[in-house]
Design an enzyme around this catalytic site. Structure first.
Site, PDB file in Angstrom:
ATOM      1  N   PRO A   1      22.409 -25.185   7.076  1.00 38.50           N
ATOM      2  CG  PRO A   1      23.839 -25.435   8.896  1.00 38.50           C
ATOM      3  CD  PRO A   1      22.704 -24.624   8.391  1.00 38.50           C
TER       4      PRO A   1
ATOM      5  CD  GLU B   1      23.549 -22.688  19.004  1.00 38.97           C
ATOM      6  OE1 GLU B   1      24.588 -22.830  18.339  1.00 38.97           O
ATOM      7  OE2 GLU B   1      23.300 -21.649  19.649  1.00 38.97           O
TER       8      GLU B   1
ATOM      9  NE  ARG C   1      29.799 -14.751 -11.931  1.00 36.14           N
ATOM     10  CZ  ARG C   1      30.096 -15.531 -12.958  1.00 36.14           C
ATOM     11  NH1 ARG C   1      29.353 -16.579 -13.232  1.00 36.14           N
ATOM     12  NH2 ARG C   1      31.141 -15.270 -13.716  1.00 36.14           N
TER      13      ARG C   1
ATOM     14  CG  ASP D   1      31.689 -18.608 -15.419  1.00 34.84           C
ATOM     15  OD1 ASP D   1      32.728 -18.003 -15.726  1.00 34.84           O
ATOM     16  OD2 ASP D   1      30.624 -18.056 -15.119  1.00 34.84           O
TER      17      ASP D   1
HETATM   18 CL1  6GU Z   1      23.061 -21.777   4.494  1.00 37.09          CL
HETATM   19  N1  6GU Z   1      23.972 -21.615   6.970  1.00 37.09           N
HETATM   20  C1  6GU Z   1      24.867 -21.876   7.926  1.00 37.09           C
HETATM   21  N2  6GU Z   1      24.668 -21.386   9.151  1.00 37.09           N
HETATM   22  N3  6GU Z   1      25.953 -22.609   7.751  1.00 37.09           N
HETATM   23  C2  6GU Z   1      26.142 -23.086   6.522  1.00 37.09           C
HETATM   24  C3  6GU Z   1      25.254 -22.854   5.458  1.00 37.09           C
HETATM   25  C4  6GU Z   1      24.149 -22.096   5.727  1.00 37.09           C
HETATM   26  N4  6GU Z   1      25.707 -23.470   4.366  1.00 37.09           N
HETATM   27  C5  6GU Z   1      26.853 -24.052   4.735  1.00 37.09           C
HETATM   28  N5  6GU Z   1      27.112 -23.847   6.030  1.00 37.09           N
END
Ligand code: 6GU
Length: 250
Positions: A95, A122, A160, A175
């Site tokens: 994230p 974590e 794609r 798209d």
């Molecule tokens: Cl790549 N990993 C995780 N654990 N949560 C996420 C993410 C990735 N992208 C958005 N939320």
């Protein structure tokens, strides 16, 4: 041919998702190769431990560096002296990564291969970031328990875009997001459904008028729903004129 190597603690999650749809077609056509590797297979010791408590305390578990380094080295077939010398992009799914957008998908679609590492727990031991990963990607601002679904998202969005992957070679250009705008509304038969008529212009056969209507509806929809996208979209002077009539400051 584009080769994906996916490193995960849950390889079973990938069973099925690539068996259907565009990705299946691309696999059958030999446009992509997808190899899923279990990080646990590279964890030393009888118990094959892949995580441990964080130094400094606090809750949660952290992915140990060694199994991830060994898995990448096994996939590459040689030790990693430094990530700067890596000839294959090693992408950490986290994230905290850069946001996965259509432009990023297009960038990845030009590569011959890449390694995707799915995080769990974590987080990763920081040395995986600093000395192994060449890139970090997030698929959006929300929390997932691991990088597996993000890896599936990336494989699908990139595959794609490969020449020949879509039945219609122009489909990817039309798209949503392809030119930075949302798509215009689509209609099919019947021309009237429960009293709801298809816009007359679409029935008119005036090709240029239809294209103009579609462009305007794409602009209108983007302005109404995702005005943040207009800053990056490729717009003509006529587009800007129309958006200004809607009240946009472009
Ligand atoms: Cl790549 N990993 C995780 N654990 N949560 C996420 C993410 C990735 N992208 C958005 N939320």
């Amino acid at each position: 041919m584009l080769r994906f190597d996916i490193l995960t603690l849950f390889p079973g999650l990938f069973c099925g998702v690539f068996e259907e749809s565009i990705v299946r077609r691309a696999l059958d056509m030999g446009l992509v190769e997808i190899n899923v590797h279990n990080i646990r297979d590279y964890a030393p010791g009888k118990h094959r431990i892949t995580d441990d408590a964080p130094y400094g305390g606090g809750g949660g578990m952290v992915m140990k560096p060694e199994p991830v380094f060994l898995a990448v080295e096994a996939v590459l077939g040689h030790p990693v002296a430094s990530k700067e010398a890596l000839e294959v992009p090693v992408i950490l799914l986290t994230p905290q990564g850069r946001l996965f957008r259509q432009e990023v998908a297009a960038e990845l679609a030009l590569l011959p291969r890449m390694i995707l590492i799915c995080g769990r727990y974590e987080g990763f031991d920081e040395r995986i970031r600093t000395h192994l990963a060449t890139d970090e990607i997030s698929i959006g601002d929300y929390v997932l328990s691991g990088g597996e679904i993000p890896a599936m998202v990336i494989v699908e969005a990139v595959t794609r875009l490969l020449p020949g992957a879509l039945g219609d070679p122009l489909a990817a250009l039309k798209d949503s997001h392809a030119d930075g705008l949302l798509e215009y509304p689509h209609y099919t038969r019947p021309a009237e459904f429960r009293g709801l008529r298809v816009p007359e212009i679409l029935l008119s056969g005036h090709h240029a008028e239809v294209e103009r209507w579609r462009r305007r509806e794409a602009l209108r929809r983007t302005w109404e729903r995702r005005p943040d996208l207009l800053g990056r979209a490729r717009l003509t002077e006529e587009d800007r004129q129309f958006l200004r009539e809607l009240g946009a400051d472009v």
